[in-house]
Every structure is written in structure tokens, then in C-alpha cells.
Write an enzyme that holds these catalytic residues in place. Sequence first.
Site, PDB file in Angstrom:
ATOM      1  N   HIS A 132      -4.722   5.930  -1.564  1.00  0.00           N
ATOM      2  CA  HIS A 132      -5.449   5.776  -0.301  1.00  0.00           C
ATOM      3  C   HIS A 132      -4.550   6.073   0.900  1.00  0.00           C
ATOM      4  O   HIS A 132      -5.046   6.311   1.993  1.00  0.00           O
ATOM      5  CB  HIS A 132      -5.979   4.343  -0.222  1.00  0.00           C
ATOM      6  CG  HIS A 132      -7.353   4.212   0.346  1.00  0.00           C
ATOM      7  ND1 HIS A 132      -8.306   5.207   0.328  1.00  0.00           N
ATOM      8  CD2 HIS A 132      -7.963   3.149   0.946  1.00  0.00           C
ATOM      9  CE1 HIS A 132      -9.420   4.765   0.889  1.00  0.00           C
ATOM     10  NE2 HIS A 132      -9.236   3.520   1.283  1.00  0.00           N
TER      11      HIS A 132
ATOM     12  N   TYR B 238      -5.821  -0.866   9.514  1.00  0.00           N
ATOM     13  CA  TYR B 238      -6.315  -0.784   8.142  1.00  0.00           C
ATOM     14  C   TYR B 238      -7.418   0.268   8.093  1.00  0.00           C
ATOM     15  O   TYR B 238      -8.062   0.594   9.084  1.00  0.00           O
ATOM     16  CB  TYR B 238      -6.768  -2.132   7.568  1.00  0.00           C
ATOM     17  CG  TYR B 238      -5.603  -3.051   7.300  1.00  0.00           C
ATOM     18  CD1 TYR B 238      -4.820  -2.888   6.166  1.00  0.00           C
ATOM     19  CD2 TYR B 238      -5.260  -4.037   8.209  1.00  0.00           C
ATOM     20  CE1 TYR B 238      -3.734  -3.719   5.923  1.00  0.00           C
ATOM     21  CE2 TYR B 238      -4.173  -4.864   7.980  1.00  0.00           C
ATOM     22  CZ  TYR B 238      -3.418  -4.698   6.839  1.00  0.00           C
ATOM     23  OH  TYR B 238      -2.331  -5.498   6.607  1.00  0.00           O
TER      24      TYR B 238
ATOM     25  N   TYR C 167       0.808  -1.224   0.000  1.00  0.00           N
ATOM     26  CA  TYR C 167       0.000   0.000   0.000  1.00  0.00           C
ATOM     27  C   TYR C 167       0.842   1.274   0.000  1.00  0.00           C
ATOM     28  O   TYR C 167       0.312   2.374  -0.113  1.00  0.00           O
ATOM     29  CB  TYR C 167      -0.948   0.018   1.200  1.00  0.00           C
ATOM     30  CG  TYR C 167      -1.945  -1.106   1.175  1.00  0.00           C
ATOM     31  CD1 TYR C 167      -2.958  -1.129   0.222  1.00  0.00           C
ATOM     32  CD2 TYR C 167      -1.876  -2.143   2.093  1.00  0.00           C
ATOM     33  CE1 TYR C 167      -3.882  -2.163   0.181  1.00  0.00           C
ATOM     34  CE2 TYR C 167      -2.799  -3.178   2.063  1.00  0.00           C
ATOM     35  CZ  TYR C 167      -3.800  -3.184   1.106  1.00  0.00           C
ATOM     36  OH  TYR C 167      -4.700  -4.213   1.073  1.00  0.00           O
TER      37      TYR C 167
ATOM     38  N   ASN D 267     -14.709   4.760   3.752  1.00  0.00           N
ATOM     39  CA  ASN D 267     -14.888   3.804   4.847  1.00  0.00           C
ATOM     40  C   ASN D 267     -14.107   4.156   6.105  1.00  0.00           C
ATOM     41  O   ASN D 267     -14.543   3.856   7.208  1.00  0.00           O
ATOM     42  CB  ASN D 267     -14.533   2.386   4.380  1.00  0.00           C
ATOM     43  CG  ASN D 267     -15.558   1.850   3.396  1.00  0.00           C
ATOM     44  OD1 ASN D 267     -16.740   2.197   3.470  1.00  0.00           O
ATOM     45  ND2 ASN D 267     -15.113   1.025   2.481  1.00  0.00           N
TER      46      ASN D 267
ATOM     47  N   ASN E 246     -10.498   0.657   7.068  1.00  0.00           N
ATOM     48  CA  ASN E 246     -11.898   0.485   7.430  1.00  0.00           C
ATOM     49  C   ASN E 246     -12.153   0.407   8.929  1.00  0.00           C
ATOM     50  O   ASN E 246     -13.301   0.451   9.358  1.00  0.00           O
ATOM     51  CB  ASN E 246     -12.481  -0.747   6.735  1.00  0.00           C
ATOM     52  CG  ASN E 246     -12.491  -0.591   5.227  1.00  0.00           C
ATOM     53  OD1 ASN E 246     -12.160   0.468   4.692  1.00  0.00           O
ATOM     54  ND2 ASN E 246     -12.867  -1.635   4.540  1.00  0.00           N
TER      55      ASN E 246
ATOM     56  N   ASP F 132      -7.677  10.877   2.040  1.00  0.00           N
ATOM     57  CA  ASP F 132      -7.741  11.012   0.582  1.00  0.00           C
ATOM     58  C   ASP F 132      -9.180  11.323   0.171  1.00  0.00           C
ATOM     59  O   ASP F 132     -10.121  10.907   0.844  1.00  0.00           O
ATOM     60  CB  ASP F 132      -7.264   9.720  -0.096  1.00  0.00           C
ATOM     61  CG  ASP F 132      -8.081   8.504   0.294  1.00  0.00           C
ATOM     62  OD1 ASP F 132      -8.795   7.963  -0.568  1.00  0.00           O
ATOM     63  OD2 ASP F 132      -8.009   8.075   1.464  1.00  0.00           O
TER      64      ASP F 132
END
Length: 187
Positions: free
Chosen positions: A20, A64, A15, A112, A66, A91
Site C-alpha cells: 500500500h 493516512y 507500514y 480509499n 483514507n 498502488d
Amino acid sequence: MKYLIVGLGNIGEEYRNTRHNIGFMVLDAFAKASNIVFSTDRLGDIANLSIKGRQLLLLKPSTYMNLSGKAVRYWMQQEKIPLENVLIIVDDLALPLGSLRLKGKGSDAGHNGLKNIAELLGTQNYARLRFGIGNDFPRGGQIDWVLGHFDEEAMKMLPERIETAGEIIKSFCLAGLNITMNQFNKK
């Protein structure tokens, strides 16, 4: 006065430098410019910084995207930081690449990470710095877009925008939300 500055993103090498993860990128640059380093702690990587008597706790959640609210709520409670001293860096697909917008409240707009923060804090009335990542993707390609890497052209312009995001963080802590919005949202 204590402030909690949270950069949203996902942990893991896959990532790194994705759209994101712009929240992580902003905090990494902010920490580097301040000559401080992150250490791994409960629910995230944290770094402490003092600016003109203000104590800033920088947080990159390890939950993470979410489940970001879990880390935000934990550190707010742990450090007794009031909601008005929390800033989330996130973002935003609705803004052109590199656009920066500071808001004192608002909806999650389908994000999310923001949705989970609002659920766990019980309110959407927290400050967020929205960092535009653009939306140049085909219909149905949103997930691939946000989890995709910035292209070479974007990577050239990002450092200046990330530096401006750092100025917004400082201003938020020193001058407050309204003055900072008036100063930076016009640009």
C-alpha cells in the site's frame, strides 16, 4: 509552472515497504536520486525540486491513506497548483506486480485513498500513476495483501520499476500527460 506529485501511503514504521506504500517508496527513491530530502510540514512530508524550470512539490501525506484528499487539496490551494498539474502515485491490485499505467482520469476502483481525493476535489479527472502490486491473495484477504510486505523476489525487481516510475514523473512534468501515456503505457 508548479506540479504537485503525491505518493500515497500510510505513515509509521509498521507500514514501511508494504504494498500500500508504493507511492511513498516511489517518491523516496525519486527524492534520493535528485539529492533532496523530505521535511515534515502541514499534513505531510514535502520536498521541493526544480527540473528544467518546472517546480515540483513532492508530497507524502501524513493523513493516512483514507484521508489523502485532505493533504492533496491543502497543498494544491496553498501552492496554487492547477488540477492538470497534479499526479497521484497509487498502488493497484488490478495490475500485475511492477506494471505501470498512467491515466488522466478514472474511477477510484475501490481504492480509499483515490476515493477521498475525488470526494475532496469534487472530480475524478486528475492524473494518476497506477503501480501494480498484483492480487495473489485468497478470497477475503485483500486488506492483509495490501498492508503486507513485498516478498524477497518482489524487492529485487522493484528498484527498476520504481526508477521507471521516476522517469514517468519527469516526463509528466516536462512533456505532458498524453505524450507520457503514449511513451510509457505501451511498455
